[in-house]
Design a protein around this motif. Structure first.
Motif, PDB file in Angstrom:
ATOM      1  N   GLU A   1       0.839  -1.190   0.000  1.00  0.00           N
ATOM      2  CA  GLU A   1       0.000   0.000   0.000  1.00  0.00           C
ATOM      3  C   GLU A   1       0.874   1.241   0.000  1.00  0.00           C
ATOM      4  OE1 GLU A   1      -3.258   0.016  -0.262  1.00  0.00           O
ATOM      5  OE2 GLU A   1      -3.396  -2.177  -0.224  1.00  0.00           O
ATOM      6  N   ARG A   2       0.385   2.297  -0.604  1.00  0.00           N
ATOM      7  CA  ARG A   2       1.104   3.572  -0.606  1.00  0.00           C
ATOM      8  C   ARG A   2       1.438   3.977   0.832  1.00  0.00           C
ATOM      9  NH1 ARG A   2       1.624   8.176  -3.877  1.00  0.00           N
ATOM     10  NH2 ARG A   2       1.796  10.114  -2.710  1.00  0.00           N
ATOM     11  N   GLY A   3       2.695   4.320   1.084  1.00  0.00           N
ATOM     12  CA  GLY A   3       3.143   4.694   2.417  1.00  0.00           C
ATOM     13  C   GLY A   3       3.664   3.542   3.256  1.00  0.00           C
ATOM     14  N   GLN A   4       3.522   2.317   2.768  1.00  0.00           N
ATOM     15  CA  GLN A   4       4.011   1.151   3.500  1.00  0.00           C
ATOM     16  C   GLN A   4       5.531   1.071   3.424  1.00  0.00           C
ATOM     17  OE1 GLN A   4       2.203  -2.562   2.274  1.00  0.00           O
ATOM     18  NE2 GLN A   4       3.806  -3.806   3.216  1.00  0.00           N
ATOM     19  N   GLU A   5       6.169   0.705   4.534  1.00  0.00           N
ATOM     20  CA  GLU A   5       7.622   0.538   4.547  1.00  0.00           C
ATOM     21  C   GLU A   5       7.988  -0.730   3.780  1.00  0.00           C
ATOM     22  OE1 GLU A   5       8.754   0.564   8.634  1.00  0.00           O
ATOM     23  OE2 GLU A   5       8.306   2.696   8.900  1.00  0.00           O
ATOM     24  N   VAL A   6       8.819  -0.574   2.758  1.00  0.00           N
ATOM     25  CA  VAL A   6       9.140  -1.721   1.905  1.00  0.00           C
ATOM     26  C   VAL A   6      10.630  -2.060   1.888  1.00  0.00           C
ATOM     27  CG1 VAL A   6       7.159  -1.369   0.400  1.00  0.00           C
ATOM     28  CG2 VAL A   6       9.315  -0.227  -0.147  1.00  0.00           C
ATOM     29  N   LEU A   7      11.468  -1.120   2.273  1.00  0.00           N
ATOM     30  CA  LEU A   7      12.910  -1.309   2.070  1.00  0.00           C
ATOM     31  C   LEU A   7      13.689  -0.562   3.139  1.00  0.00           C
ATOM     32  CD1 LEU A   7      15.273  -2.219   0.187  1.00  0.00           C
ATOM     33  CD2 LEU A   7      14.902  -0.113  -1.100  1.00  0.00           C
ATOM     34  N   GLU A   8      14.743  -1.202   3.676  1.00  0.00           N
ATOM     35  CA  GLU A   8      15.638  -0.549   4.628  1.00  0.00           C
ATOM     36  C   GLU A   8      16.986  -0.309   3.961  1.00  0.00           C
ATOM     37  OE1 GLU A   8      16.139  -1.425   9.154  1.00  0.00           O
ATOM     38  OE2 GLU A   8      17.713  -2.562   8.097  1.00  0.00           O
ATOM     39  N   ILE A   9      17.496   0.919   4.119  1.00  0.00           N
ATOM     40  CA  ILE A   9      18.770   1.299   3.497  1.00  0.00           C
ATOM     41  C   ILE A   9      19.689   1.899   4.550  1.00  0.00           C
ATOM     42  CG2 ILE A   9      19.863   2.876   1.840  1.00  0.00           C
ATOM     43  CD1 ILE A   9      17.479   2.546   0.038  1.00  0.00           C
ATOM     44  N   GLU A  10      20.950   1.553   4.474  1.00  0.00           N
ATOM     45  CA  GLU A  10      21.960   2.042   5.406  1.00  0.00           C
ATOM     46  C   GLU A  10      22.930   2.954   4.675  1.00  0.00           C
ATOM     47  OE1 GLU A  10      25.434  -0.485   6.674  1.00  0.00           O
ATOM     48  OE2 GLU A  10      24.273  -0.520   8.536  1.00  0.00           O
ATOM     49  N   THR A  11      23.254   4.098   5.301  1.00  0.00           N
ATOM     50  CA  THR A  11      24.284   4.992   4.771  1.00  0.00           C
ATOM     51  C   THR A  11      25.358   5.152   5.834  1.00  0.00           C
ATOM     52  OG1 THR A  11      23.450   7.114   5.620  1.00  0.00           O
ATOM     53  CG2 THR A  11      22.382   6.228   3.639  1.00  0.00           C
ATOM     54  N   THR A  12      26.352   5.976   5.560  1.00  0.00           N
ATOM     55  CA  THR A  12      27.403   6.211   6.545  1.00  0.00           C
ATOM     56  C   THR A  12      26.883   6.997   7.740  1.00  0.00           C
ATOM     57  OG1 THR A  12      28.070   8.209   5.338  1.00  0.00           O
ATOM     58  CG2 THR A  12      29.243   6.163   4.824  1.00  0.00           C
ATOM     59  N   LYS A  13      25.718   7.647   7.589  1.00  0.00           N
ATOM     60  CA  LYS A  13      25.184   8.496   8.652  1.00  0.00           C
ATOM     61  C   LYS A  13      23.964   7.908   9.345  1.00  0.00           C
ATOM     62  CE  LYS A  13      28.086  11.879   7.756  1.00  0.00           C
ATOM     63  NZ  LYS A  13      29.159  12.244   8.707  1.00  0.00           N
ATOM     64  N   VAL A  14      23.149   7.128   8.622  1.00  0.00           N
ATOM     65  CA  VAL A  14      21.860   6.734   9.171  1.00  0.00           C
ATOM     66  C   VAL A  14      21.368   5.465   8.492  1.00  0.00           C
ATOM     67  CG1 VAL A  14      20.501   8.070   7.506  1.00  0.00           C
ATOM     68  CG2 VAL A  14      19.564   7.646   9.784  1.00  0.00           C
ATOM     69  N   THR A  15      20.512   4.727   9.205  1.00  0.00           N
ATOM     70  CA  THR A  15      19.763   3.627   8.605  1.00  0.00           C
ATOM     71  C   THR A  15      18.285   4.010   8.667  1.00  0.00           C
ATOM     72  OG1 THR A  15      21.382   1.956   9.263  1.00  0.00           O
ATOM     73  CG2 THR A  15      19.151   1.194   8.770  1.00  0.00           C
ATOM     74  N   ASN A  16      17.605   3.946   7.537  1.00  0.00           N
ATOM     75  CA  ASN A  16      16.218   4.394   7.480  1.00  0.00           C
ATOM     76  C   ASN A  16      15.446   3.532   6.496  1.00  0.00           C
ATOM     77  OD1 ASN A  16      14.072   5.949   8.275  1.00  0.00           O
ATOM     78  ND2 ASN A  16      14.706   7.796   7.213  1.00  0.00           N
ATOM     79  N   VAL A  17      14.145   3.734   6.455  1.00  0.00           N
ATOM     80  CA  VAL A  17      13.296   2.930   5.586  1.00  0.00           C
ATOM     81  C   VAL A  17      12.753   3.760   4.429  1.00  0.00           C
ATOM     82  CG1 VAL A  17      12.633   1.314   7.381  1.00  0.00           C
ATOM     83  CG2 VAL A  17      11.272   3.380   7.035  1.00  0.00           C
ATOM     84  N   VAL A  18      12.448   3.077   3.335  1.00  0.00           N
ATOM     85  CA  VAL A  18      11.828   3.675   2.163  1.00  0.00           C
ATOM     86  C   VAL A  18      10.375   3.222   2.124  1.00  0.00           C
ATOM     87  CG1 VAL A  18      11.848   3.809  -0.366  1.00  0.00           C
ATOM     88  CG2 VAL A  18      14.000   3.678   0.919  1.00  0.00           C
ATOM     89  N   GLU A  19       9.476   4.168   1.898  1.00  0.00           N
ATOM     90  CA  GLU A  19       8.050   3.857   1.815  1.00  0.00           C
ATOM     91  C   GLU A  19       7.617   3.742   0.361  1.00  0.00           C
ATOM     92  OE1 GLU A  19       6.101   6.965   3.914  1.00  0.00           O
ATOM     93  OE2 GLU A  19       6.706   6.232   5.896  1.00  0.00           O
ATOM     94  N   ALA A  20       6.638   2.909   0.116  1.00  0.00           N
ATOM     95  CA  ALA A  20       6.092   2.763  -1.240  1.00  0.00           C
ATOM     96  C   ALA A  20       5.410   4.052  -1.663  1.00  0.00           C
ATOM     97  CB  ALA A  20       5.105   1.608  -1.277  1.00  0.00           C
ATOM     98  N   ALA A  21       5.695   4.487  -2.876  1.00  0.00           N
ATOM     99  CA  ALA A  21       5.085   5.712  -3.404  1.00  0.00           C
ATOM    100  C   ALA A  21       3.734   5.450  -4.044  1.00  0.00           C
ATOM    101  CB  ALA A  21       6.024   6.360  -4.419  1.00  0.00           C
ATOM    102  N   ALA A  22       3.375   4.183  -4.189  1.00  0.00           N
ATOM    103  CA  ALA A  22       2.104   3.834  -4.817  1.00  0.00           C
ATOM    104  C   ALA A  22       1.659   2.466  -4.320  1.00  0.00           C
ATOM    105  CB  ALA A  22       2.233   3.824  -6.337  1.00  0.00           C
ATOM    106  N   SER A  23       0.369   2.198  -4.434  1.00  0.00           N
ATOM    107  CA  SER A  23      -0.162   0.878  -4.102  1.00  0.00           C
ATOM    108  C   SER A  23      -0.043  -0.041  -5.309  1.00  0.00           C
ATOM    109  CB  SER A  23      -1.628   0.988  -3.678  1.00  0.00           C
ATOM    110  OG  SER A  23      -1.760   1.784  -2.513  1.00  0.00           O
ATOM    111  N   GLY A  24       0.132  -1.324  -5.057  1.00  0.00           N
ATOM    112  CA  GLY A  24       0.250  -2.292  -6.148  1.00  0.00           C
ATOM    113  C   GLY A  24       0.916  -3.552  -5.655  1.00  0.00           C
ATOM    114  N   THR A  25       1.660  -4.191  -6.542  1.00  0.00           N
ATOM    115  CA  THR A  25       2.380  -5.417  -6.213  1.00  0.00           C
ATOM    116  C   THR A  25       3.867  -5.210  -6.479  1.00  0.00           C
ATOM    117  OG1 THR A  25       0.487  -6.788  -6.809  1.00  0.00           O
ATOM    118  CG2 THR A  25       2.631  -7.873  -6.742  1.00  0.00           C
TER     119      THR A  25
END
Length: 243
Positions: A33-57
């Motif tokens: 669903e749009r806004g759902q957390e789908v992916l975790e990414i780590e950088t040299t400064k922070v680890t954060n999540v990416v949310e889906a920009a659209a609903s679908g599969t």
């Protein structure tokens, strides 16, 4: 018409150039669903999540876990059921060209630099268009300019924004001797004077709030606004329970 949406490596902060895929929270074929957390990414400064920009599969994972990729790289594809495998393949193939053209890339990461002041240097990170007014970000005790990781880039879309490592923090030189606080204020003022002519909008947190208030008291004609977030120095009391 089928709908196809990209999941990309985002740009968090002015200095970010790449991120490492640490976890996919959904698998290929899962509905999102749009806004759902789908992916975790780590950088040299922070680890954060990416949310889906659209609903679908989630039809395709392009970057697997453990992969390091530049800002803007295509990590996955969300599409509706009407999208054919051929359409998704074509979308993925075209995305490399877009990234190479700079449409989705990092746009050139900003690089901190040091300003020489009495007793050492002050580390600063500048962003945004040239202007007669500058937003100055001052962090709290024990922090550094990455405190404003998610704020500076957003503000810099429309204004010139400078984040500072206060003396003794980040890459700025510690203060030696007595009268530490006045020397911290003086060093911050000197760095600001060197790179931010015109009116100042000071935004500060905690210990930085005391520094910002002192700068405003010292140079009232230069400070256009003062935004203090949980500042110290405005009361004789403190919450010992909190400490």
């Amino acid at each position: 018409m089928s709908s196809i949406e990209a999941v990309t490596v985002p740009k968090w902060g002015m200095t970010m150039t790449e991120g490492k895929i640490t976890q996919w929270m959904v698998g290929e074929g899962d509905k999102v669903e749009r806004g759902q957390e789908v992916l975790e990414i780590e950088t040299t400064k922070v680890t954060n999540v990416v949310e889906a920009a659209a609903s679908g599969t989630l039809r395709r994972i392009v970057l697997g876990e453990g992969t390091t990729a530049p800002v803007g790289a295509l990590a996955g594809v969300i599409a509706d059921t009407a999208a054919t495998p051929e359409e998704i393949d074509a979308f993925i193939a075209s995305y490399a060209d877009r990234l190479g053209a700079g449409d989705e890339g990092d746009g050139g990461a900003s690089v901190p630099r040091t300003i020489a002041v009495d007793g050492g240097v002050v580390n600063v990170l500048e962003a945004g268009p040239e202007s007669d007014e500058t937003v100055v970000l001052l962090h709290g005790f024990g922090g550094d300019l990455t405190t404003w990781l998610f704020n500076q880039s957003a503000l810099a879309e429309n204004m010139r924004v400078v984040a500072i490592d206060l003396p003794g923090h980040g890459a700025s030189t510690p203060i030696a001797g007595d009268a530490v606080f006045p020397k911290i204020v003086s060093a911050a003022e000197a760095a600001i004077e060197a790179i931010a002519p015109g009116k100042l909008h000071l935004i500060a947190h905690s210990f930085g709030g005391a520094v910002a208030a002192a700068i405003a008291a010292n140079r009232p004609s230069r400070v256009a606004s003062l935004t203090l977030i949980a500042p110290i120095g405005l009361s004789r009391q403190m919450s010992r329970d909190f400490l």
